[in-house]
Design a protein around this motif. Structure first.
Motif, PDB file in Angstrom:
ATOM      1  N   HIS A 139       3.977   9.384  -6.494  1.00  0.00           N
ATOM      2  CA  HIS A 139       3.767   8.073  -5.868  1.00  0.00           C
ATOM      3  C   HIS A 139       2.946   7.148  -6.779  1.00  0.00           C
ATOM      4  O   HIS A 139       3.066   5.920  -6.678  1.00  0.00           O
ATOM      5  N   ILE A 191       0.880  -1.167   0.000  1.00  0.00           N
ATOM      6  CA  ILE A 191       0.000   0.000   0.000  1.00  0.00           C
ATOM      7  C   ILE A 191       0.916   1.215   0.000  1.00  0.00           C
ATOM      8  O   ILE A 191       1.722   1.392   0.918  1.00  0.00           O
ATOM      9  N   ILE A 192       0.833   2.000  -1.038  1.00  0.00           N
ATOM     10  CA  ILE A 192       1.623   3.228  -1.106  1.00  0.00           C
ATOM     11  C   ILE A 192       0.870   4.293  -0.325  1.00  0.00           C
ATOM     12  O   ILE A 192      -0.233   4.704  -0.709  1.00  0.00           O
ATOM     13  N   GLU A 193       1.445   4.704   0.807  1.00  0.00           N
ATOM     14  CA  GLU A 193       0.809   5.715   1.654  1.00  0.00           C
ATOM     15  C   GLU A 193       1.190   7.101   1.149  1.00  0.00           C
ATOM     16  O   GLU A 193       2.361   7.476   1.184  1.00  0.00           O
TER      17      GLU A 193
HETATM   18  O1  RDL Z   1       4.316   4.276   0.864  1.00  0.00           O
HETATM   19  C1  RDL Z   1       4.898   5.422   0.323  1.00  0.00           C
HETATM   20  C2  RDL Z   1       5.583   6.292   1.417  1.00  0.00           C
HETATM   21  O2  RDL Z   1       4.611   6.704   2.354  1.00  0.00           O
HETATM   22  C3  RDL Z   1       6.655   5.503   2.136  1.00  0.00           C
HETATM   23  O3  RDL Z   1       7.636   5.126   1.202  1.00  0.00           O
HETATM   24  C4  RDL Z   1       7.328   6.309   3.285  1.00  0.00           C
HETATM   25  O4  RDL Z   1       8.246   5.436   3.976  1.00  0.00           O
HETATM   26  C5  RDL Z   1       8.129   7.521   2.748  1.00  0.00           C
HETATM   27  N1  RDL Z   1       8.656   8.387   3.866  1.00  0.00           N
HETATM   28  C6  RDL Z   1       7.858   9.356   4.411  1.00  0.00           C
HETATM   29  O5  RDL Z   1       6.659   9.439   4.015  1.00  0.00           O
HETATM   30  C7  RDL Z   1       8.367  10.241   5.396  1.00  0.00           C
HETATM   31  O6  RDL Z   1       7.613  11.147   5.901  1.00  0.00           O
HETATM   32  C8  RDL Z   1       9.946   8.241   4.342  1.00  0.00           C
HETATM   33  C9  RDL Z   1      10.426   9.148   5.317  1.00  0.00           C
HETATM   34  N2  RDL Z   1       9.629  10.137   5.806  1.00  0.00           N
HETATM   35  C10 RDL Z   1      11.781   8.984   5.780  1.00  0.00           C
HETATM   36  O7  RDL Z   1      12.257   9.743   6.637  1.00  0.00           O
HETATM   37  N3  RDL Z   1      12.520   7.974   5.246  1.00  0.00           N
HETATM   38  C11 RDL Z   1      12.024   7.115   4.317  1.00  0.00           C
HETATM   39  N4  RDL Z   1      10.752   7.245   3.864  1.00  0.00           N
HETATM   40  O8  RDL Z   1      12.725   6.175   3.853  1.00  0.00           O
END
Ligand code: RDL
Ligand code: RDL
Ligand code: RDL
Length: 153
Positions: A119, A92-94
């Motif tokens: 995304h 699930i891509i958030e």
């Molecule tokens: O599912 C898609 C994204 O929501 C997911 O890949 C998240 O892990 C991306 N992400 C963030 O949304 C965020 O606010 C990350 C960070 N911070 C972060 O600090 N490091 C990450 N991803 O690797």
């Protein structure tokens, strides 16, 4: 491939419509959409898209408000989305856009659109072209605002 799109009426941007517009650029992608009131309703909506509507991957689109209680709510929604991924063995891509990331409404609208589009491309790559993500490994990619870039240049 079939992509599920789950979004909310709480969001101040029609993120579902933007996701669908981007996904439609890929001819081989079928789309299922559902809209729920707020982000805490997203986990079960995503589970139903995966289990009942047979989606290969789902985009969970939400907009946490700027108050402390909204951030707690976002953390809870995120935990639910992760649990749903583990229960179903599907990604699930958030796509969360926090209202206080933007300095005004115009920037909020821009950020929500840009992060959603980027995304959507990630979702297609995860299912159809995983090697394309590996090519970008360690490059400091971000969605919306500019990329951080690699630490060593
Ligand atoms: O599912 C898609 C994204 O929501 C997911 O890949 C998240 O892990 C991306 N992400 C963030 O949304 C965020 O606010 C990350 C960070 N911070 C972060 O600090 N490091 C990450 N991803 O690797
Ligand atoms: O199940 C009904 C609601 O509880 C659910 O839709 C919540 O996600 C709604 N909601 C909050 O109750 C809240 O305090 C949301 C936020 N904050 C928020 O910041 N963003 C949301 N929903 O999408
Ligand atoms: O370092 C600046 C930003 O990347 C950082 O503030 C992130 O936490 C912002 N962000 C979110 O808050 C979020 O919920 C990001 C995402 N999701 C995301 O999916 N991709 C981002 N940032 O690049």
């Amino acid at each position: 491939m079939k992509v599920g799109v789950a979004d909310t009426t709480f969001s101040r941007v029609n993120m579902g419509a933007i996701a669908i517009d981007e996904l439609k650029k890929h001819a081989s992608v079928a789309i299922e959409r559902v809209t729920v009131p707020g982000m805490k309703d997203l986990p079960v909506a995503c589970k139903k898209l995966i289990e009942e509507r047979r989606c290969d991957i789902v985009m969970a689109l939400g907009m946490p408000g700027g108050k402390e209680k909204d951030k707690t709510c976002a953390h809870e929604a995120s935990q639910g989305l992760i649990m749903c991924q583990l229960m179903t063995n599907h990604h699930i891509i958030e796509v969360f856009v926090h209202e206080d990331e933007a300095k005004d409404d115009a920037e909020l609208a821009w950020l929500a659109e840009q992060r959603t589009r980027e995304h959507a491309v990630n979702a297609v790559k995860l299912v159809l072209h995983p090697e394309a993500l590996t090519k970008d490994a360690g490059t400091g990619q971000r969605q919306g605002f500019s990329d951080a870039g690699p630490a060593r240049r």
